[in-house]
Design an enzyme around this catalytic site. Structure first.
Site, PDB file in Angstrom:
ATOM      1  N   VAL A 168       0.847  -1.308  -0.196  1.00 10.87           N
ATOM      2  CA  VAL A 168      -0.121  -0.064  -0.119  1.00 10.87           C
ATOM      3  C   VAL A 168       0.918   1.347   0.030  1.00 10.87           C
ATOM      4  O   VAL A 168       1.996   1.281   0.815  1.00 10.87           O
ATOM      5  CB  VAL A 168      -1.018   0.106   1.335  1.00 10.87           C
ATOM      6  CG1 VAL A 168      -1.805   1.289   1.356  1.00 10.87           C
ATOM      7  CG2 VAL A 168      -1.719  -1.261   1.269  1.00 10.87           C
ATOM      8  N   CYS A 169       0.512   2.249  -0.915  1.00  7.55           N
ATOM      9  CA  CYS A 169       1.321   3.651  -0.775  1.00  7.55           C
ATOM     10  C   CYS A 169       2.615   3.363  -1.036  1.00  7.55           C
ATOM     11  O   CYS A 169       3.166   2.590  -1.863  1.00  7.55           O
ATOM     12  CB  CYS A 169       0.926   4.129   0.605  1.00  7.55           C
ATOM     13  SG  CYS A 169       1.374   5.829   0.820  1.00  7.55           S
ATOM     14  N   THR A 170       3.709   3.993  -0.276  1.00  4.34           N
ATOM     15  CA  THR A 170       5.119   3.860  -0.631  1.00  4.34           C
ATOM     16  C   THR A 170       5.858   2.420   0.001  1.00  4.34           C
ATOM     17  O   THR A 170       6.770   2.428  -0.366  1.00  4.34           O
ATOM     18  CB  THR A 170       5.815   4.956   0.139  1.00  4.34           C
ATOM     19  OG1 THR A 170       5.171   5.289   1.727  1.00  4.34           O
ATOM     20  CG2 THR A 170       5.420   6.343  -0.346  1.00  4.34           C
TER      21      THR A 170
END
Lengths: 218, 218
Positions: free
Chosen positions: B118-120
């Site tokens: 998820v995300c970075t």
């Protein structure tokens, strides 16, 4: 509302109990975490004891869950809390284990600037009597049970969230995220709320009357 | 994928590190918590040590945060993990503190059935080399930094989430919720995913190509 002020709130508390719903807390709190990168905020995680609090409800021990470390107990919570967030979850059905939360809401509400509930957290606020005569909402699939907790509340079946005076109550689980963005918009400004929503890549529902799950409330 | 099986996965792990983004974890994990009310699941919270892991990044000590109790360390994580979820957050910028996560992804990926970021969090998977030659996405505002971590990844600027083989990568923070519902739909069936979304009162984005925040990636 003794501490009412025109300044945006800085001092938040979250009321934890065994079997709270993780996203009811971390949906709103993650946005506050991001907000704290640019503004000074305080956040207290309040629980019956300082032991980690599990999301697993006592009545459903086979569920998976996570444990969160509180910062205060209901006895040692800071005196100057401005905003109290009360989550819901299966654990709200446990009237005995949630009584400390209900007592805390009752004792502290007169000194709070804002009370926010998510999901079945409004059942705890209702039991504390602070919703009497006010409009409020809750989780839609659990609506009948929540409404049965207190007859003197003007329960709203169709609402993503409801604001009545200084009490904000949201619909189920994810609705708490829309509510916190609306709350942040009201307190800190639209630009702040929009910047945080972008940062979180969250598509806001900005209309409290737009309730995609109203049918679940029967 | 030695343990590949046609049965839906039961055994999940989450890779924690200092400064992880709370919603990157609790968006997806809250849905798994709900799923575990009707299916047997296991979830391990894996961290460098068994001490509680804070969401506060070491580089931003004035931010508010929460502390989560891990169940395993990167040394003691269960051998039979099927799905590993890797969150992002400001903490991913700390190359030294996240090295145990990168090492763990590299060591464990060959035995996993699925890797989800998820995300970075995709920056950590990229550093582990497991995204080489694969399509992947990440947080849009941090896209340039993430892409700079590994040139051999086919970084996708416009995607809510990307599936390439057994690796799922999502866009920023909230996108992890759409991704987990899509993953649950793929693994457990559409009816299961839809019932959980209703329970969570979550309006799903079901189209991985529908990316409302693509403009942030430049």
């Amino acid at each position: 509302m003794a501490s009412q002020s025109s300044l945006p709130p800085q001092n938040y508390g979250v009321a934890l109990f065994e079997g709270f719903q993780a996203l009811d807390v971390f949906g709103p709190v993650d946005v506050l975490n991001l907000l704290s990168a640019t503004r000074t905020l305080k956040l207290s995680l309040i629980a019956p004891t300082l032991d980690p609090v599990t999301t697993v409800p006592a009545a459903r021990p086979t569920m998976i869950g996570q444990r969160i470390v509180p910062t205060h107990t209901y006895e040692t919570a800071p005196d100057d809390l401005e905003v109290l967030l009360v989550p819901g979850g299966f654990g709200t059905r446990d009237l005995e284990r949630t009584q400390p939360v209900v007592d805390f809401i009752k004792a502290r509400y007169p000194k709070l600037r804002f009370l926010l509930t998510v999901c079945t957290g409004s059942a705890l606020a209702a039991r504390a009597g602070v919703l009497d005569g006010k409009e409020a909402t809750s989780n839609k699939a659990s609506f009948e049970w929540v409404a049965s907790q207190r007859a003197w509340v003007k329960w709203q079946r169709e609402a993503r969230w409801v604001v009545d005076g200084n009490i904000w109550t949201s619909s189920g689980i994810s609705a708490g995220i829309d509510q916190i963005f609306a709350f942040i918009e009201a307190q800190y400004g639209e630009d702040v709320a929009e910047a945080l929503a972008k940062q979180s890549e969250y598509v806001r529902n900005k209309d409290p009357k737009n309730d995609p799950f109203k049918a679940l409330a029967g």
